[in-house]
Each structure stands twice: as C-alpha cells, then as structure tokens.
Design an enzyme around this catalytic site. Sequence first.
Site, PDB file in Angstrom:
ATOM      1  N   HIS A 133      -3.175  -1.187  -3.776  1.00 49.50           N
ATOM      2  CA  HIS A 133      -2.812   0.239  -3.714  1.00 49.50           C
ATOM      3  C   HIS A 133      -1.397   0.382  -3.168  1.00 49.50           C
ATOM      4  O   HIS A 133      -0.875  -0.516  -2.516  1.00 49.50           O
ATOM      5  CB  HIS A 133      -3.796   0.996  -2.830  1.00 49.50           C
ATOM      6  CG  HIS A 133      -3.859   0.427  -1.451  1.00 49.50           C
ATOM      7  ND1 HIS A 133      -2.860   0.613  -0.537  1.00 49.50           N
ATOM      8  CD2 HIS A 133      -4.766  -0.382  -0.872  1.00 49.50           C
ATOM      9  CE1 HIS A 133      -3.149  -0.032   0.564  1.00 49.50           C
ATOM     10  NE2 HIS A 133      -4.299  -0.661   0.393  1.00 49.50           N
ATOM     11  N   ASP A 149      -5.879  -5.626   0.897  1.00 51.43           N
ATOM     12  CA  ASP A 149      -4.861  -6.590   0.524  1.00 51.43           C
ATOM     13  C   ASP A 149      -5.441  -7.990   0.458  1.00 51.43           C
ATOM     14  O   ASP A 149      -5.047  -8.819  -0.344  1.00 51.43           O
ATOM     15  CB  ASP A 149      -3.785  -6.535   1.589  1.00 51.43           C
ATOM     16  CG  ASP A 149      -4.392  -6.279   2.978  1.00 51.43           C
ATOM     17  OD1 ASP A 149      -5.305  -5.444   3.069  1.00 51.43           O
ATOM     18  OD2 ASP A 149      -3.976  -6.919   3.921  1.00 51.43           O
TER      19      ASP A 149
END
Length: 501
Positions: free
Chosen positions: A80, A357
């Site tokens: 993102h 992540d």
Amino acid sequence: MAMLKVVLTTVVGAVGALAASRPYSSAYLEKQFSQTFADSYNILKYVGGIGPYSDRTGYGIDPNPPPGCAVDQVIMLMRHGERYPDATTYGRLEAVLRKLYSSGISQWSGDLAFLNDWTFYISDPGYLEQETFSGPYSGLLHALRQGSEYRARYGHLWDGDSVVPIFASDYERVIETARYFGMGFFGYNYSTNAAINVISENATRGANSLTPSCPADTSLLACFYASRSLPQFNVAAARLNSQNPGLNLNSSDIATLMSVAPYELQARPYSPWVDAFTLDEWVAFGYIQDLTYYYCSGPGDPYEVAVGQVFANASLALLEAGPSHGTMWWNLSVQTPLSCAELQFNAFFFDFHSAHDANITPVVAALGLDVPSSPLPNDTIPFPNPYRSTDIVPMGGHLVLERLSCNATSAPTPPGVYVRALINEAVVPWPTCQSGPGFSCPLGDYSAMIARGPNFAQMCNVSALGYPEYLDFWWDFNTTTELNFQNGSIPWQQTYTRVNG
Ligand SMILES: *[C@@H]1O[C@H](CO)[C@@H](O)[C@H](O)[C@H]1NC(C)=O
Ligand SMILES: *[C@@H]1O[C@H](CO)[C@@H](O)[C@H](O)[C@H]1NC(C)=O
Ligand SMILES: *[C@@H]1O[C@H](CO)[C@@H](O)[C@H](O)[C@H]1NC(C)=O
Ligand SMILES: *[C@@H]1O[C@H](CO)[C@@H](O)[C@H](O)[C@H]1NC(C)=O
Ligand SMILES: *[C@@H]1O[C@H](CO)[C@@H](O)[C@H](O)[C@H]1NC(C)=O
Ligand SMILES: *[C@@H]1O[C@H](CO)[C@@H](O)[C@H](O)[C@H]1NC(C)=O
Ligand SMILES: *[C@@H]1O[C@H](CO)[C@@H](O)[C@H](O)[C@H]1NC(C)=O
Ligand SMILES: *[C@@H]1O[C@H](CO)[C@@H](O)[C@H](O)[C@H]1NC(C)=O
Ligand SMILES: *[C@@H]1O[C@H](CO)[C@@H](O)[C@H](O)[C@H]1NC(C)=O
Ligand SMILES: *[C@@H]1O[C@H](CO)[C@@H](O)[C@H](O)[C@H]1NC(C)=O
C-alpha cells in the site's frame, strides 16, 4: 550575475540558430548525463519500511526492455502507499510527545528549537492506518501516479477491452491503493474494465492468499528488534537533554521521536524532525529495521522463505504459461484447462499486497534476491549494508516480474523467453542467473531455480491444519466492478475492511 545571464543567453541563441532542426530550448545547457549520484545520502534511505517511497539504488541496468526484447507479461506485487501510522504506533508517538511537552520547557533550543512552532500533523484519529492524501508524498497520489506511469509502460499489454482483475488484501488502505492504481492505469475505462478482487487476510485461507502466514513459525513472536537500542540513540538523548535542561529523554524515546519524521513526511512536504538527528543516528535507525525484516520476515527466517515460496510458485505458473492464447492454463482447484475466453486475462497480473510490508520481503527472499552471504550482525552496522529494507519495502514498495520475449540480441543468447525482476524500478539481476539480455534469466533456468524452493504446505503445517495448500485465486477471480469505488455501504465490503469500514 546579470553579465553571466546575458552571455549564456547569447550562447544559447547562437546554438539555436545553427541547429535550427532541433528545438530551441534551455536543454542545450543541460547535460545528457547527470554527474551526480548523491542519493546514498538521502534520508529516505535510512528509514526502513516506515518512510515515503524512494526508488531503489540500482546497478545501472536500463529499466527499458533490452533491445530486441518486448515485455509480454507483467506481475506486480505492491505494498500500500504512504499512510498514517497504525493505532499502536500512534499511541507511542503520542506518549513520547506528551513526555516532551510535559517537561515544563517553554522555550525550546538547539536541535529542538523548531518545536516552538511545530504542531503535530494528525488532526483526526479517524485517519489512522489509512492512506495519506496531502502533500507531495501522499499515498493516494503515489498509487494514482504509479498507475498512469505503468499505463505508459505496459499499456500495450491490454487489448483495450478485457476486464482485468486487480487483487487486494482486505485492509482498507490496501484496497484504496488498488483503486487509485486502477484509476491511474485505466483512466476513463477504470469503471468498466478493472475488477477489484478483495482477498481476505484470514489465516484459514492458507496458501490461497496474498498474505499467507506460517503457523509453524513459532520464533516469529520473539522478533522484537524494533525495541532494540543502539549506542547512537544514547548519544542523541544526551545531546537533546543537554540542549534543553529539564528534558529527560532516553534511548527508546529517541527511537520513537525519530519515527515522527518519516511518518510526518507522508502527509506533509517537510519534517523538521529530520534535522534534529545526525546521519549516524539515522543509519542506526534504519539498520534496526533492516534487522527486523531480515530475521523476522526475510532471508534470516527459513519459515518466512517458505511463505514467500507461495507467490514464487504461483507466479512461476503464470510465467511458464505466458500470455499466449494457445497455452494451457489450469484451474488449480479443479485441474481443468481454462477456456480461451478466460485466457485473455492472462497478460496482466496487477497484484496488490497486504498492509503488512512483511508480506513482500519473504517473496523477495524466496526469489533468491537480496540474500546476503552471511547473517546480518546484531551488534555492528555493516557497511556497505547487504540488506537495505528501504530498497525493498518503503511505503508503496513494489516488485515487478517481467516476462521478456526476445529476438536475437547482442547478448550471446538465443532468441527466447527470459525473466527479470525490478524492485522499486531498479532491475535486480539474480546472482546465479543473469546470462540473458540485460542480465535477465532464461525462463528454463528460472523455473529450475524457483522449483528448488521449500514446500510451504508441509513446512508451515498448513496441510495438517487442513488449509488450502496452493494459491488459486489468480485463476478464479471475480469480474465484478462492484468494488471499484469507495462505498462503505456495501455490506460484504464492510466485513472485509477493518478500519473506518
Ligand atoms: C522480433 O522480430 C520480429 C520479426 O522480425 C519483429 O516483428 C519484432 O518487432 C521483433 N521484436 C522485438 C522486440 O524487437
Ligand atoms: C474506454 O473509454 C472510452 C472513453 O470513455 C470509451 O470510448 C471506450 O468505449 C471505453 N472502452 C471500453 C472497453 O469500455
Ligand atoms: C477466519 O475464517 C474462519 C473460518 O472461515 C472463521 O471461523 C473466522 O471467524 C475468521 N476469522 C476472522 C478474523 O475473520
Ligand atoms: C502441526 O499441526 C498439527 C495439527 O494441528 C499439530 O499437532 C502439530 O503440533 C503442528 N506442528 C507444528 C510444527 O506446528
Ligand atoms: C524511557 O522512558 C520511558 C518513560 O518515560 C519508559 O517507558 C522507557 O522504558 C524508558 N526506556 C529506557 C530504555 O529506559
Ligand atoms: C542475531 O540475533 C538473532 C536473534 O537472537 C540470532 O538468531 C542470530 O543468530 C544473531 N545473528 C548473528 C550474526 O549472530
Ligand atoms: C511449488 O511447486 C512444487 C512443484 O509443483 C511443489 O513441490 C511445492 O510444494 C510448491 N510450493 C508451494 C509453496 O506451493
Ligand atoms: C475454478 O474452479 C472452481 C472450483 O470448481 C470454480 O468455482 C471456478 O469458477 C473455476 N474458475 C475458472 C476461472 O474457471
Ligand atoms: C464475487 O463478487 C460477489 C459480489 O458481486 C461476491 O458475493 C462474491 O463473494 C465474490 N466472489 C469472490 C470469489 O470474490
Ligand atoms: C453504495 O452502494 C449501494 C449498493 O450498491 C447503493 O445502493 C448506494 O447508492 C451506493 N452509495 C453511494 C453513495 O454511491
């Protein structure tokens, strides 16, 4: 100064007159090649995974396809975009700022003098965990821009008609990133030709997920590098305390205060916190994150490499099948060939990854990229550092696998199919497979390399738990455009999104 300007103007004018066929512009004063490579000093390289996006420092390989080669398939895995901190981090930031402001200091000085004017940048807790939307590092802007840049680069792969799936895991910020990327890529055709598919992050999906986890990886809970301190933080605490008598910061306060800078930059063009710390302090700050990614979700944890193998395996199936309509495609859940109508989707796989992540670093490790030759040292900072998380997963970090179809090229290789990886826009060759054009890897060698990877289902115990053992949503997606736009009133979207849903 005025003299110089006149002289330069005259020179430009003269050149312009002589070379009338070329545009008359200041470009005549620009170098064809930059002589500056100062990016290693950029603070964005020392904020690990919590900073705004920056391109990877590359090896000098042209990101355009090598001459004689064309990209015929692309698979992208993207984190993102830039975001506000999550609630836990916000709590920590708030606590340390409260500690500062409750120290009774009325006039800040030294490296903290900016505090006399500074205000905190989060005005509404409703923004926590969501994409940022203000300033030049805005997460939504980043996703939109990336979509339009990729349209320019990969637009030739879309036939202008097919519906193309975009996969997003089920955090709202991930879905928003996918939407903005899609709007950037498809422009006016977004509403009819993109199909956002939301894939739950529930662990019960096993391998059939963008965010597989490893129930057998019990060491993961012990991964608390983020709370580690390095001597550099004590130095910073002593400096700021001596500049501001009454202040009583310790090393863990410093680590938290430093994180304000990369977060603030994601919503504002400028953070004064950056200059409150020295380069050595920033290097230490970044290294703690590198250690965390390396040992907790990267090459330092064999279970996590097995997790990354899920994507490595599934993307290999796509690359081997290729974009051709004549190639057999298998629906892994039923083992039947797909029809030609379905094959038209295959040129594209835009894949948006989880809020974590830590779902991209395992894939990079499983692909055999960024694997240091020895484990990262815990007590010293290696230089040069062989594992820089900021080069892999800054906010909006992305891995792209390109399938190259090549005619005879200048490389001593036959025409054929090659694979190469780009991480944050830099071509990253495989250490053991780079004989192809532009240091790419021949598809056959690539397949052999990936097939040697670990067995996720067994190693992570998902077989024993009865969870799916393969990724098959890429072959079994929705073509509905229902989720293409923000609409909090879609009931089943509400169950997918976690925050502000
Ligand atoms: C490969 O060769 C064919 C036939 O000459 C040509 O049409 C095509 O453009 C070439 N591809 C590339 C990427 O150069
Ligand atoms: C794409 O958008 C353009 C402009 O709105 C439109 O003319 C065209 O029909 C669209 N294509 C598809 C496949 O919807
Ligand atoms: C995950 O899926 C299982 C089985 O479908 C379900 O029982 C559980 O409630 C789900 N968990 C969450 C957090 O949605
Ligand atoms: C694997 O799962 C089985 C069944 O739930 C359990 O008995 C076993 O302890 C698990 N093994 C590991 C290594 O997690
Ligand atoms: C620093 O101070 C805070 C409270 O002000 C405390 O919670 C934290 O444990 C301290 N850290 C260290 C390393 O002493
Ligand atoms: C660093 O610490 C981790 C966790 O304690 C350990 O597993 C690893 O072996 C250490 N690395 C080195 C190079 O000593
Ligand atoms: C990858 O595919 C190979 C061969 O089909 C298989 O043995 C292996 O278990 C697969 N691994 C994963 C993670 O799916
Ligand atoms: C793949 O198989 C599943 C299970 O039978 C089916 O529901 C799905 O529609 C199939 N997907 C495609 C694209 O054929
Ligand atoms: C496809 O979309 C419909 C809503 O249109 C939804 O009910 C269904 O669960 C979706 N299926 C998948 C596999 O995402
Ligand atoms: C949101 O979607 C629902 C169901 O599709 C629709 O009835 C409603 O009008 C939409 N709301 C907005 C603000 O677009």
